[in-house]
Scaffold this active site. Sequence first.
Site, PDB file in Angstrom:
ATOM      1  N   MET A  31       0.950  -1.329  -0.018  1.00  0.00           N
ATOM      2  CA  MET A  31       0.089   0.002  -0.222  1.00  0.00           C
ATOM      3  C   MET A  31       0.822   1.123  -0.027  1.00  0.00           C
ATOM      4  O   MET A  31       0.293   2.419   0.301  1.00  0.00           O
ATOM      5  CB  MET A  31      -0.871  -0.121   1.250  1.00  0.00           C
ATOM      6  CG  MET A  31      -1.962  -1.236   1.139  1.00  0.00           C
ATOM      7  SD  MET A  31      -3.290  -0.986   2.126  1.00  0.00           S
ATOM      8  CE  MET A  31      -2.877  -0.742   3.671  1.00  0.00           C
TER       9      MET A  31
ATOM     10  N   ALA B 178       4.077   3.979   1.079  1.00  0.00           N
ATOM     11  CA  ALA B 178       4.728   4.614   2.376  1.00  0.00           C
ATOM     12  C   ALA B 178       5.959   3.430   2.367  1.00  0.00           C
ATOM     13  O   ALA B 178       5.737   3.073   3.628  1.00  0.00           O
ATOM     14  CB  ALA B 178       3.904   4.687   3.308  1.00  0.00           C
ATOM     15  N   LEU B 179       6.690   3.201   1.675  1.00  0.00           N
ATOM     16  CA  LEU B 179       7.459   2.028   1.692  1.00  0.00           C
ATOM     17  C   LEU B 179       8.590   2.207   2.753  1.00  0.00           C
ATOM     18  O   LEU B 179       9.330   3.374   3.126  1.00  0.00           O
ATOM     19  CB  LEU B 179       8.331   1.634   0.433  1.00  0.00           C
ATOM     20  CG  LEU B 179       7.182   1.280  -0.711  1.00  0.00           C
ATOM     21  CD1 LEU B 179       7.895   1.107  -2.237  1.00  0.00           C
ATOM     22  CD2 LEU B 179       6.194   0.155  -0.305  1.00  0.00           C
TER      23      LEU B 179
ATOM     24  N   HIS C  19       9.361  -3.410   3.384  1.00  0.00           N
ATOM     25  CA  HIS C  19       8.865  -3.606   2.159  1.00  0.00           C
ATOM     26  C   HIS C  19       9.945  -3.938   1.159  1.00  0.00           C
ATOM     27  O   HIS C  19      10.107  -4.735   0.478  1.00  0.00           O
ATOM     28  CB  HIS C  19       8.204  -2.410   1.532  1.00  0.00           C
ATOM     29  CG  HIS C  19       6.930  -1.995   2.260  1.00  0.00           C
ATOM     30  ND1 HIS C  19       6.962  -1.047   3.004  1.00  0.00           N
ATOM     31  CD2 HIS C  19       5.595  -2.604   2.424  1.00  0.00           C
ATOM     32  CE1 HIS C  19       5.624  -0.664   3.629  1.00  0.00           C
ATOM     33  NE2 HIS C  19       4.819  -1.939   3.101  1.00  0.00           N
TER      34      HIS C  19
ATOM     35  N   GLN D   1     -10.496  -2.617   2.487  1.00  0.00           N
ATOM     36  CA  GLN D   1      -9.993  -3.256   3.376  1.00  0.00           C
ATOM     37  C   GLN D   1     -10.034  -2.403   4.857  1.00  0.00           C
ATOM     38  O   GLN D   1      -9.393  -2.962   5.757  1.00  0.00           O
ATOM     39  CB  GLN D   1      -8.506  -3.944   3.153  1.00  0.00           C
ATOM     40  CG  GLN D   1      -7.272  -2.959   3.168  1.00  0.00           C
ATOM     41  CD  GLN D   1      -6.100  -3.763   2.742  1.00  0.00           C
ATOM     42  OE1 GLN D   1      -5.876  -4.200   1.695  1.00  0.00           O
ATOM     43  NE2 GLN D   1      -5.240  -3.723   3.467  1.00  0.00           N
TER      44      GLN D   1
ATOM     45  N   ASP E 135       2.284  -9.374   9.143  1.00  0.00           N
ATOM     46  CA  ASP E 135       0.895  -9.414   9.093  1.00  0.00           C
ATOM     47  C   ASP E 135       0.547 -10.946   8.828  1.00  0.00           C
ATOM     48  O   ASP E 135       0.044 -11.323   7.928  1.00  0.00           O
ATOM     49  CB  ASP E 135       0.262  -8.603   7.583  1.00  0.00           C
ATOM     50  CG  ASP E 135       0.687  -7.188   7.833  1.00  0.00           C
ATOM     51  OD1 ASP E 135       0.074  -6.530   8.472  1.00  0.00           O
ATOM     52  OD2 ASP E 135       1.749  -6.800   7.235  1.00  0.00           O
TER      53      ASP E 135
ATOM     54  N   GLN F  54      -2.818 -12.186   7.858  1.00  0.00           N
ATOM     55  CA  GLN F  54      -2.947 -12.041   6.554  1.00  0.00           C
ATOM     56  C   GLN F  54      -2.362 -13.269   5.669  1.00  0.00           C
ATOM     57  O   GLN F  54      -2.880 -13.520   4.318  1.00  0.00           O
ATOM     58  CB  GLN F  54      -2.225 -10.804   6.227  1.00  0.00           C
ATOM     59  CG  GLN F  54      -2.391 -10.438   4.612  1.00  0.00           C
ATOM     60  CD  GLN F  54      -2.035  -8.993   4.271  1.00  0.00           C
ATOM     61  OE1 GLN F  54      -2.910  -8.067   4.556  1.00  0.00           O
ATOM     62  NE2 GLN F  54      -0.833  -8.753   4.080  1.00  0.00           N
TER      63      GLN F  54
ATOM     64  N   SER G  57       4.368   1.272   7.759  1.00  0.00           N
ATOM     65  CA  SER G  57       3.991   2.644   7.272  1.00  0.00           C
ATOM     66  C   SER G  57       3.437   3.414   8.311  1.00  0.00           C
ATOM     67  O   SER G  57       3.411   4.807   8.297  1.00  0.00           O
ATOM     68  CB  SER G  57       3.344   2.572   6.118  1.00  0.00           C
ATOM     69  OG  SER G  57       3.525   1.608   5.198  1.00  0.00           O
ATOM     70  N   ARG G  58       2.623   2.827   9.310  1.00  0.00           N
ATOM     71  CA  ARG G  58       2.007   3.570  10.278  1.00  0.00           C
ATOM     72  C   ARG G  58       2.746   4.141  11.244  1.00  0.00           C
ATOM     73  O   ARG G  58       2.427   5.268  11.927  1.00  0.00           O
ATOM     74  CB  ARG G  58       0.857   2.727  10.973  1.00  0.00           C
ATOM     75  CG  ARG G  58      -0.201   2.269  10.134  1.00  0.00           C
ATOM     76  CD  ARG G  58      -1.449   1.719  10.884  1.00  0.00           C
ATOM     77  NE  ARG G  58      -2.522   1.380  10.057  1.00  0.00           N
ATOM     78  CZ  ARG G  58      -2.765   0.445   9.301  1.00  0.00           C
ATOM     79  NH1 ARG G  58      -1.830  -0.556   9.223  1.00  0.00           N
ATOM     80  NH2 ARG G  58      -3.799   0.386   8.501  1.00  0.00           N
TER      81      ARG G  58
HETATM   82  P1  AMP Z   1       1.445  -2.843   3.597  1.00  0.00           P
HETATM   83  O1  AMP Z   1       1.970  -1.853   2.475  1.00  0.00           O
HETATM   84  O2  AMP Z   1       1.693  -2.491   4.711  1.00  0.00           O
HETATM   85  O3  AMP Z   1       0.044  -3.687   3.142  1.00  0.00           O
HETATM   86  O4  AMP Z   1       2.457  -4.286   3.376  1.00  0.00           O
HETATM   87  C1  AMP Z   1       3.061  -5.088   2.176  1.00  0.00           C
HETATM   88  C2  AMP Z   1       3.717  -6.107   2.616  1.00  0.00           C
HETATM   89  O5  AMP Z   1       4.855  -5.754   3.032  1.00  0.00           O
HETATM   90  C3  AMP Z   1       2.704  -7.061   3.403  1.00  0.00           C
HETATM   91  O6  AMP Z   1       2.897  -8.323   2.966  1.00  0.00           O
HETATM   92  C4  AMP Z   1       3.256  -6.820   4.725  1.00  0.00           C
HETATM   93  O7  AMP Z   1       3.258  -8.109   5.481  1.00  0.00           O
HETATM   94  C5  AMP Z   1       4.677  -6.501   4.248  1.00  0.00           C
HETATM   95  N1  AMP Z   1       5.502  -5.689   5.525  1.00  0.00           N
HETATM   96  C6  AMP Z   1       5.190  -4.581   6.177  1.00  0.00           C
HETATM   97  N2  AMP Z   1       5.744  -4.216   7.076  1.00  0.00           N
HETATM   98  C7  AMP Z   1       6.775  -5.492   7.354  1.00  0.00           C
HETATM   99  C8  AMP Z   1       7.830  -5.638   8.186  1.00  0.00           C
HETATM  100  N3  AMP Z   1       8.290  -4.729   9.060  1.00  0.00           N
HETATM  101  N4  AMP Z   1       8.709  -6.673   7.764  1.00  0.00           N
HETATM  102  C9  AMP Z   1       8.199  -7.731   6.814  1.00  0.00           C
HETATM  103  N5  AMP Z   1       7.251  -7.337   6.102  1.00  0.00           N
HETATM  104  C10 AMP Z   1       6.587  -6.454   6.063  1.00  0.00           C
END
Ligand code: AMP
Length: 280
Positions: free
Chosen positions: A30, A32-33, A37, A61, A150, A153, A186-187
Amino acid sequence: MEIFNTIITTQSYLAPFKKNNKTIGFVPTMGALHQGHLALVKQAKAENDIVVVSIFVNPIQFNNKEDLLKYPRTFETDASLLEAEGCDVIFYPDESQMYPEPDQSVYDFGLLDKVMEGKFRPGHFNGVAIVVKKLFDIVLPDKAYFGEKDYQQLQIIKALVEHKNIPVTIIPCPIYREDDGLAMSSRNMRLTAEERKVAPFIYQTLLQAKDKSNQLNPNELTHWVIQQIEENSMLTLEYFEIVDAATLLPVINFNDCQSSIGCIAVFLGDVRLIDNILLE
Ligand code: AMP
């Protein structure tokens, strides 16, 4: 690196690679990498001929309107980070591309989508399943990379792929953390300086819980974690649960399952953070 906003341009670009048996690695995000990511992108890069990253803040979602509105959007920075990682394609659609009309699909993952995140964020996993299925249909990846951060998920995506017979291998990737242990998210950028100082307490508590898991039973350990979090006036616990790592069923006795995982969701101010730890 190519940046596509439409399904058709993405599909036309990828079709010749597919035809020539080139492998496609896919990382849905989503935006805000952060480094978490990018670790997924690095792994995808190492294991595939071509890497596609999608950036789409999926409205369906979000069960909380405020959370959706406040979700950080940093496309320019994201694109330069991805270019530096050697990403080949960014798929960056808008809502009208992904949902020309509302998608009414209803998924049932049994218990998997009813507990923890599923209980506290009604409709969340249905929205995740809808968007991931759509993205898989567009990108046709050989491998898709999801973070263990997650965790629930990840289990749902595995179930989705199995139920729908989608020919993709799901690759779980470890949680990437800040030096002080806070799981990258990202939060996190929405935390105030004071909140950011408190945030590592979540993972410290999980680590201590892991240490205690050979002295306490799951029920006692759960109460211990709840008490630790409740004693910190800046944190508001939503849930902490110890579940079977494969089925997400509650664990009554550590010996009853092969591996168990402690999953937590906590509010720090108005920012909701999740984390988890493998207990045994
Ligand atoms: P998001 O942009 O938050 O939907 O995350 C995209 C993907 O990156 C999802 O598969 C997340 O589980 C993964 N992700 C987000 N934060 C982390 C993290 N700290 N370590 C590993 N994977 C992550």
